[in-house]
Design a protein around this motif. Structure first.
Motif, short mmCIF file in Angstrom:
data_model
loop_
_atom_site.label_atom_id
_atom_site.label_comp_id
_atom_site.label_asym_id
_atom_site.label_seq_id
_atom_site.Cartn_x
_atom_site.Cartn_y
_atom_site.Cartn_z
N CYS A 44 1.61 1.91 -3.50
CA CYS A 44 0.39 2.38 -4.20
C CYS A 44 0.13 3.86 -3.95
O CYS A 44 -0.37 4.56 -4.82
CB CYS A 44 -0.83 1.59 -3.71
SG CYS A 44 -0.87 -0.05 -4.37
N THR A 45 0.47 4.30 -2.74
CA THR A 45 0.20 5.71 -2.41
C THR A 45 1.38 6.61 -2.75
O THR A 45 1.46 7.74 -2.28
CB THR A 45 -0.13 5.87 -0.92
OG1 THR A 45 0.95 5.31 -0.17
CG2 THR A 45 -1.41 5.17 -0.53
N PHE A 46 2.33 6.08 -3.52
CA PHE A 46 3.52 6.82 -3.96
C PHE A 46 4.31 7.35 -2.75
O PHE A 46 4.84 8.47 -2.78
CB PHE A 46 3.13 7.98 -4.89
CG PHE A 46 2.37 7.51 -6.09
CD1 PHE A 46 3.03 6.99 -7.18
CD2 PHE A 46 0.99 7.55 -6.11
CE1 PHE A 46 2.33 6.53 -8.28
CE2 PHE A 46 0.28 7.09 -7.20
CZ PHE A 46 0.95 6.58 -8.30
N ALA A 80 -5.35 4.61 -6.64
CA ALA A 80 -4.18 3.99 -5.99
C ALA A 80 -3.94 4.62 -4.62
O ALA A 80 -3.76 3.91 -3.63
CB ALA A 80 -2.95 4.17 -6.88
N ILE A 81 -3.99 5.96 -4.56
CA ILE A 81 -3.72 6.64 -3.28
C ILE A 81 -4.84 6.33 -2.28
O ILE A 81 -4.57 5.95 -1.13
CB ILE A 81 -3.57 8.16 -3.50
CG1 ILE A 81 -2.27 8.44 -4.26
CG2 ILE A 81 -3.53 8.90 -2.16
CD1 ILE A 81 -2.04 9.88 -4.60
N LEU A 133 -7.36 -2.08 -6.51
CA LEU A 133 -5.93 -1.87 -6.82
C LEU A 133 -5.42 -2.94 -7.79
O LEU A 133 -4.61 -2.65 -8.67
CB LEU A 133 -5.11 -1.90 -5.54
CG LEU A 133 -5.22 -0.65 -4.66
CD1 LEU A 133 -4.45 -0.84 -3.37
CD2 LEU A 133 -4.70 0.57 -5.39
N GLY A 150 -4.73 2.57 -1.24
CA GLY A 150 -3.59 2.30 -0.36
C GLY A 150 -3.79 2.89 1.02
O GLY A 150 -3.56 2.23 2.05
N MET A 151 -4.29 4.13 1.06
CA MET A 151 -4.50 4.78 2.37
C MET A 151 -5.59 4.08 3.15
O MET A 151 -5.51 3.96 4.38
CB MET A 151 -4.87 6.27 2.17
CG MET A 151 -3.70 7.17 1.85
SD MET A 151 -2.28 6.98 2.90
CE MET A 151 -2.94 7.46 4.46
N VAL A 195 -4.00 7.40 -10.53
CA VAL A 195 -3.35 7.88 -9.30
C VAL A 195 -4.34 7.95 -8.13
O VAL A 195 -4.03 7.47 -7.02
CB VAL A 195 -2.71 9.26 -9.56
CG1 VAL A 195 -2.24 9.89 -8.26
CG2 VAL A 195 -1.54 9.12 -10.50
N PRO A 209 0.81 -1.23 0.00
CA PRO A 209 0.00 0.00 0.00
C PRO A 209 0.84 1.27 0.00
O PRO A 209 0.41 2.28 -0.55
CB PRO A 209 -0.85 -0.10 1.27
CG PRO A 209 -0.32 -1.21 2.06
CD PRO A 209 0.47 -2.09 1.15
N VAL A 210 2.06 1.22 0.59
CA VAL A 210 2.93 2.41 0.58
C VAL A 210 3.34 2.73 -0.87
O VAL A 210 3.33 3.89 -1.28
CB VAL A 210 4.18 2.19 1.48
CG1 VAL A 210 5.24 3.25 1.20
CG2 VAL A 210 3.78 2.25 2.94
#
Lengths: 241, 138
Positions: A208-210, B48-49, B83, B52-53, B45, A205-206
């Protein structure tokens, strides 16, 4: 308690300590990362030339920054230890290293930073003085590099609790904190390594969140380390009694 | 009143451009950037963000319970599925682009389609300044 059970218990306690304080610790992590990045970029911008003199200068610069960042690490670890002890903490505690125990912190940071540098010296020597275009030279460099990385890891695991000990026992000084950290970690290095490696799945996930998610994950990791220190202190005290 | 008209040949000439042409060029550029951002970048993007968060925060919000709440677990499952789909689409597109790039016949067809359908010359569009010394363009 086995490694997995201790790791789960410590992580559960860390999540409990973080609940309700995530914005504060994420802001502290962000400040720490921003200062770290700015100073390293400023260091990288210095044009020190090529060859051995330039390399030596960059190594010395990296070592100095490592020592200097002890002041921030002290403040950051103080925040997480405070949360583990359910003490009130503030954002300005990140800079506590500049106002209290500054000399002790710098002295304490010099020793592990120098050891870590010394661990990599054989690999640096091989990089400059061995013919890396030959197979034998490459193998020797790879072996020395791997050994250096393992030694660095061992040094880090040995002295990882020294700041927590200095925060808890500020009158004992740098030398005593390093010595106590070494004694405390005896037989628990692999347990801490297991705890650190248990955060590896968070890498997905890190990514994925860039990298944004790293602020939260590192808060979790540091909080878990503070709770590990508490658990270890209790366990060693109980076993001594 | 400004009587200058827009001559398309002016856009590519080395002469200083009249003000309306420059304005039009910058507007088209901004619109192009926004359309690229909204059509290609943001749909990749933002999920994904957020995905992920949501996974990280759900794991952190377990508090002292060892197991996650069922609703949070469902959210995490959805984020993981999203994802995976996102990654698969990106991977598929990248693989297709890579195959076209490495296949001279497909690349030639791509150039011809660009020229015929949109009037775009690929040599001008994708001029690679780093490869100019070897005479290489895309």
């Amino acid at each position: 308690m086995n490694r997995h059970a201790l790791s789960c218990a410590v992580k559960a306690r860390a999540r409990g300590a973080l609940s309700g304080h995530l914005p504060l610790v994420v802001a502290a992590n962000l400040t720490f990362s921003a200062v770290f990045l700015l100073l390293y970029l400023a260091g990288a911008e210095m044009n020190v030339g090529n060859g051995i003199p330039g390399f030596v200068f960059s190594v010395i610069l990296s070592w100095s920054l490592d020592v200097f960042f002890g002041l921030f690490s002290y403040g950051l670890q103080g925040i997480y230890l405070g949360l583990a002890y359910c003490r009130p903490v503030q954002q300005k505690d990140l800079f506590a290293g500049f106002s209290e125990n500054t000399r002790q912190i710098l002295l304490m940071q010099i020793f592990p930073a120098s050891l870590k540098l010394a661990a990599m010296l054989p690999a640096f020597w091989a990089a400059f003085f061995l013919p890396l275009h030959t197979g034998k030279g490459r193998i020797i460099f790879a072996v020395l590099f791997a050994m250096g990385i393992c030694l660095r890891l061992w040094i880090r695991l040995t002295y990882v609790l020294s700041f927590f000990l200095l925060l808890d026992y500020p009158r004992e000084g740098a030398g005593a904190s390093l010595q106590r950290s070494r004694r405390l970690m005896k037989g628990y290095k692999l347990t801490l390594l297991y705890l650190d490696l248990s955060f590896l799945p968070y890498l997905a996930p890190v990514l994925c969140t860039f990298g944004i998610g790293q602020l939260w994950v590192s808060a979790y990791m540091l909080s878990a380390r503070a709770c590990f220190y508490r658990a270890l202190l209790t366990e060693k005290t109980v076993s001594r009694v | 009143m400004n009587n200058e008209y827009i001559n398309p040949s002016n856009i590519y000439s080395d002469q200083p451009q009249p003000e309306p042409v420059r304005k039009l060029a910058s507007t088209v550029g901004v619109l192009g950037a926004i359309s690229i951002l909204t059509c290609f970048v943001l749909p990749v993007v933002i999920p994904a963000i957020t995905g992920g968060m949501s996974i990280i925060l759900a794991c952190l919000s377990r508090a002292k319970h060892q197991r996650m709440l069922p609703s949070a677990r469902r959210g995490v499952m959805l984020a993981v599925i999203g994802l995976c789909i996102n990654g698969a689409v990106c991977g598929f597109s990248a693989a297709a682009a890579y195959r076209i790039y490495n296949d001279p016949a497909a690349m030639q067809q791509f150039r011809e389609q660009l020229k015929d359908n949109y009037g775009i010359d690929a040599d001008e569009l994708f001029n690679d300044p780093w490869a100019e010394s070897s005479g290489g363009t895309l």
